[in-house]
Design an enzyme around this catalytic site. Structure first.
Site, PDB file in Angstrom:
ATOM      1  N   GLU A  18       0.820  -1.214   0.000  1.00  0.00           N
ATOM      2  CA  GLU A  18       0.000   0.000   0.000  1.00  0.00           C
ATOM      3  C   GLU A  18       0.857   1.270   0.000  1.00  0.00           C
ATOM      4  O   GLU A  18       0.520   2.263  -0.636  1.00  0.00           O
ATOM      5  CB  GLU A  18      -0.928   0.038   1.224  1.00  0.00           C
ATOM      6  CG  GLU A  18      -2.038  -1.000   1.226  1.00  0.00           C
ATOM      7  CD  GLU A  18      -1.602  -2.343   1.819  1.00  0.00           C
ATOM      8  OE1 GLU A  18      -0.380  -2.602   1.935  1.00  0.00           O
ATOM      9  OE2 GLU A  18      -2.497  -3.139   2.145  1.00  0.00           O
ATOM     10  N   LEU A  19       1.966   1.220   0.744  1.00  0.00           N
ATOM     11  CA  LEU A  19       2.800   2.417   0.821  1.00  0.00           C
ATOM     12  C   LEU A  19       3.426   2.728  -0.534  1.00  0.00           C
ATOM     13  O   LEU A  19       3.492   3.884  -0.958  1.00  0.00           O
ATOM     14  CB  LEU A  19       3.890   2.235   1.893  1.00  0.00           C
ATOM     15  CG  LEU A  19       4.800   3.444   2.097  1.00  0.00           C
ATOM     16  CD1 LEU A  19       4.012   4.683   2.520  1.00  0.00           C
ATOM     17  CD2 LEU A  19       5.890   3.153   3.129  1.00  0.00           C
ATOM     18  N   LYS A 111      24.011   0.110   0.023  1.00  0.00           N
ATOM     19  CA  LYS A 111      23.439  -1.062   0.699  1.00  0.00           C
ATOM     20  C   LYS A 111      23.588  -0.989   2.208  1.00  0.00           C
ATOM     21  O   LYS A 111      24.627  -0.583   2.710  1.00  0.00           O
ATOM     22  CB  LYS A 111      24.152  -2.324   0.209  1.00  0.00           C
ATOM     23  CG  LYS A 111      23.895  -2.572  -1.224  1.00  0.00           C
ATOM     24  CD  LYS A 111      23.219  -3.877  -1.442  1.00  0.00           C
ATOM     25  CE  LYS A 111      22.823  -3.941  -2.894  1.00  0.00           C
ATOM     26  NZ  LYS A 111      21.959  -5.051  -3.204  1.00  0.00           N
ATOM     27  N   HIS A 693      23.354   4.692 -15.930  1.00  0.00           N
ATOM     28  CA  HIS A 693      22.385   5.154 -14.934  1.00  0.00           C
ATOM     29  C   HIS A 693      21.847   6.535 -15.278  1.00  0.00           C
ATOM     30  O   HIS A 693      20.963   7.048 -14.610  1.00  0.00           O
ATOM     31  CB  HIS A 693      23.019   5.176 -13.538  1.00  0.00           C
ATOM     32  CG  HIS A 693      23.435   3.807 -13.087  1.00  0.00           C
ATOM     33  ND1 HIS A 693      24.749   3.415 -13.012  1.00  0.00           N
ATOM     34  CD2 HIS A 693      22.707   2.721 -12.749  1.00  0.00           C
ATOM     35  CE1 HIS A 693      24.801   2.151 -12.620  1.00  0.00           C
ATOM     36  NE2 HIS A 693      23.580   1.714 -12.465  1.00  0.00           N
TER      37      HIS A 693
END
Ligand code: GLN
Ligand code: ZN
Length: 751
Positions: A18-19, A111, A693
């Site tokens: 949902e978020l 990370k 990227h």
């Protein structure tokens, strides 16, 4: 006795993501911020209830985040980088920091220790306007209280926060430590006056990473000062992912209330229990980052062993880390035998609650007694399940006689040069080409049975045809088929190999609104049929140029999956390696001369403690060598890794002995690449010259400069020219001109 269960943290993305949905709607401008806030509030409420209903005593507030809890900590400290300070709306500024704007680059993301969660790297500098901003923390606390809890408050500890920060010009972020600490002290004083005896869980996972003396020397004074600032608070200093014995000794000298230790990934924590003394011990005995049902008897035994040193009434039963790293609940998974072996967040909460009760000898309900019994028989059944053990794999592993390929690099490369006949500075790409909405739809339609196999195959072939034609047209040397049949480089192979399970709704937050659904390796891995040969052979049939076969390596498959815990990773890696070696053999038989085995995730799997590195490197190297052991000397093996910082791992890379390695250097330039030169790396290298990227299309001159710069540190005779990584996230409109320029620049430099 009561109050003996705690959950480190709960997933926030929502049972049905949902978020994610609410965030993306808000970002797209299709909903108001108010709408997003409403969703967030409802999620928090629901998540608290999940834990309260199960009888957990210490439930977190402030484990929720709109994007990332480290970013929240930057905001709490008002450590807003200059480029965002002119944005006055707090929500707008928060998301700008996470995602960037037209004028301001996003903050860096990296990370979280050795997990697949990414956090936003804090930026500290001389003009960081440190100032306490406690609004979110108080709001969540008050909200939780209103829904009938007395929650604990989760914080990231100051030492971990600063330890993960970056400062400009390579400065040591600890120069700003005192300023950070004083904001924390103010926060603790504020919380102390908010309510009586609030429990504060301060996470300091940095303590598990071979703490340096400098860091260790900060612990006592920091936690003395924090305790003084919030005298009425019950401070838990929480650690996870490894043992924290050095830090425990320091923490023992401070007046904090409790220490949290991970007994799953930090078995050595058992060795420092005598330092707990009078403090509470938050004992992480339920694996918080893997998805297997807990062997309750094993955990009880572990708790009993702990209680030989730490009195029972000082022990709080917990998860080994926040449940952020596992999916929400099994409720949404289809029934299957394997399902009964699993536990996601909600089920782990149940396990902690039950363990807490059994450990204290509290009376159990009928349901609880049954659960306990079922678990006992489950582990017996599982042990002998034919789903897990595949005798033919055991057999094949036993029969392996060749564990690495034939011939030294010097010999192989000569034969390959003859067989491949490539120009100097050969050009190639990393594998994938743009994943268009059309090709995604083709895969989805096929999966859902909406199109026939014939239609599916002809669509994939069409994509391959276009890819091949384009690469020929611009003059690339080693071509790829473009990976149109692959959703994901691990999922694709997992779906074709025995021993893997794919969940329906097993989503885990990777960063912000991005979620991943890691495969589950539950049984012996086996290849029953070729996985890529058909497509690669087809692609090769469309061109006279060399077509590169494309596989994913064992370490990467393991690091991006939930892995069974009844076998060492080294053995699982061997099984996967064997499957890949079979595939390589088949590709070779289909006349494929160059094969790439991607090990994109090799580096992120490195252990947090130095003493475990050797063992990891050993099975990583062994499994790679086994995977490529079927390659003839003439077959050229490439590997690809998605980063460029090879400083600590050059030896491992050398031992893997791929003929060619392609890496990411378009942004970092020669700074990190130099290490290959310094260690006289002898195999061939393709340092990335195109930053995939970014949507930017470099000009021919820019490519020339990139290549010339790389040539300063890489021997011309060993250098390849290629992009940083796969092109799947780019658009054709970008890729076409960019690769055309890349090849043109290379041709110009050849002359
Ligand atoms: N062959 C893969 C691709 O090009 C490699 C992806 C990766 O390194 N993450 O997409
Ligand atoms: Zn990559």
């Amino acid at each position: 006795m009561t109050n003996n269960t705690l959950i480190s943290g709960f997933p926030r993305i929502g049972e049905n993501r949902e978020l994610k949905i609410a965030l993306e709607r808000y970002w797209a401008g299709t909903s108001e911020y108010l709408e997003l806030e409403k969703t967030a509030k409802a999620l928090r409420e629901k998540h608290w209830l999940e834990q309260k209903q199960k009888g957990i005593e210490y439930i977190s507030s402030n484990d929720f985040s709109y994007y990332d809890h480290i970013l929240d900590t930057s905001v709490m400290l008002n450590a807003i980088p200059k480029r965002f300070r002119s944005i006055s709306d707090p929500a707008e500024r928060y998301f700008a920091m996470a995602r960037g704007t037209d004028d301001a680059a996003a903050m860096e993301m990296t990370k979280w220790f050795n997990t697949n969660y990414h956090f936003i790297v804090p930026e500290l500098d001389n003009d960081t306007p440190f100032q306490l901003n406690e609004k979110k923390i108080i709001q969540e606390y008050t909200e939780a209280k209103a829904s009938g809890l007395k929650p604990k408050i989760n914080l990231i500890g100051p030492i971990t926060f600063v330890g993960l920060s970056k400062a400009p010009g390579g400065k040591d972020p600890f120069e700003y430590f005192d300023r950070v600490l004083s904001v924390y002290k103010e926060l603790l004083a504020t919380l102390d006056s908010l309510d009586d005896s609030i429990t504060l869980q301060i996470d300091e996972p940095i303590f598990v990473k071979n703490p340096e003396t400098k860091l260790l020397s900060l612990i006592k004074s920091t936690y003395d000062e924090l305790s003084l600032a919030g005298k009425g608070l019950r401070i838990i200093c929480n650690t996870y992912f490894e043992h924290a014995c050095e830090a425990v000794e320091e923490l023992a000298k401070t007046p904090i209330w409790a220490i949290g230790l991970d007994f799953i990934y930090g078995k050595s924590n058992l060795q420092c229990l005598e330092h707990i003394n009078e403090k509470k011990l938050v004992a992480g005995v339920v694996d918080g980052r893997n998805i297997w049902a807990d062997d309750l008897d094993y955990s009880l035994d572990l708790l009993n062993r702990i209680s030989e040193i730490v009195p029972k009434d000082q022990i709080i039963v917990s998860t080994s880390c926040s449940l952020l790293h596992v999916p929400y609940s099994l409720r949404n998974e289809p029934e299957s035998e394997i399902k009964s072996w699993l536990a996601f967040a909600v089920e782990k909460v149940e396990e902690v609650a039950l363990l807490g009760k059994v450990f204290l000898g509290k009376p159990l309900s009928e349901v609880e007694k049954q659960t306990l019994e079922k678990r006992r028989s489950l582990f017996k059944v599982k042990k002998n399940s034919s789903l897990i053990t595949n005798p033919s794999v055991t057999d094949k592993l036993k029969r392996i006689s060749v564990t690495s390929r034939d011939g030294a690099f010097e010999e192989r490369i000569k034969l390959q040069k003859k067989a491949l006949n490539l120009p100097s500075l050969p050009t190639t790409t990393i594998g994938s080409f743009p994943q268009t909405p059309e090709i995604r739809k083709v895969r989805l339609d096929f999966k859902k049975g909406r199109i026939s196999n014939d239609t599916y195959e002809s669509e994939i072939k069409k994509y391959i045809d276009d890819c091949v034609a384009f690469q020929e047209q611009i003059g690339l040397d080693v071509l790829v088929h473009g990976e149109p049949e692959r959703n994901d480089m691990v999922e694709y192979f997992g779906e074709l190999l025995d021993g893997f399970l794919f969940t329906k709704n097993g989503w885990v937050q990777s960063y912000g609104s991005r979620c991943v659904k890691p495969p589950v390796i539950y049984g012996d891995v086996n290849r029953t049929k070729p996985m890529t040969v058909k497509w690669i052979r087809y692609a090769q049939s469309r061109t006279k140029k060399i077509m590169k076969g494309m596989l994913t390596g064992p370490v990467t498959i393991i690091n991006w999956s939930f892995v069974r815990n009844d076998l060492p990773r080294s053995v699982i890696a061997k099984q996967i390696a064997l499957a890949i070696s079979e595939e390589i053999s088949d590709l070779q038989d289909a006349s494929i001369k160059v094969i790439q085995v991607d090990e994109a995730a090799l580096k992120e799997g490195y252990p947090l403690r130095e003493k475990n590195i050797k063992e990891y490197e050993k099975w990583a190297v062994d499994s790679f060598k086994l995977a490529v052991s079927t390659a003839n000397k003439e077959t050229q093996i490439h590997t690809h890794m998605c980063y460029s910082d090879f400083n600590d791992i050059t030896k491992t890379i050398e031992e893997m002995d791929a003929d060619v390695i392609t890496i990411e250097t378009a942004r970092s330039g020669n700074r990190l690449l130099r290490v290959f030169h310094d260690v006289s790396y002898k195999n061939e290298i393709g340092p990335g010259v195109y930053d995939i990227h970014s949507p930017r299309i470099p000009t021919i001159d820019e490519f020339k400069n990139q290549i010339k710069e790389r040539l300063l540190v890489v021997d011309r005779a060993k250098m390849w020219v290629n992009p940083d990584c796969g092109l799947k996230t780019r658009r054709w409109e970008e890729v076409k001109p960019a690769l055309t320029h890349m090849v043109q620049a290379t041709m110009d430099l050849r002359n």
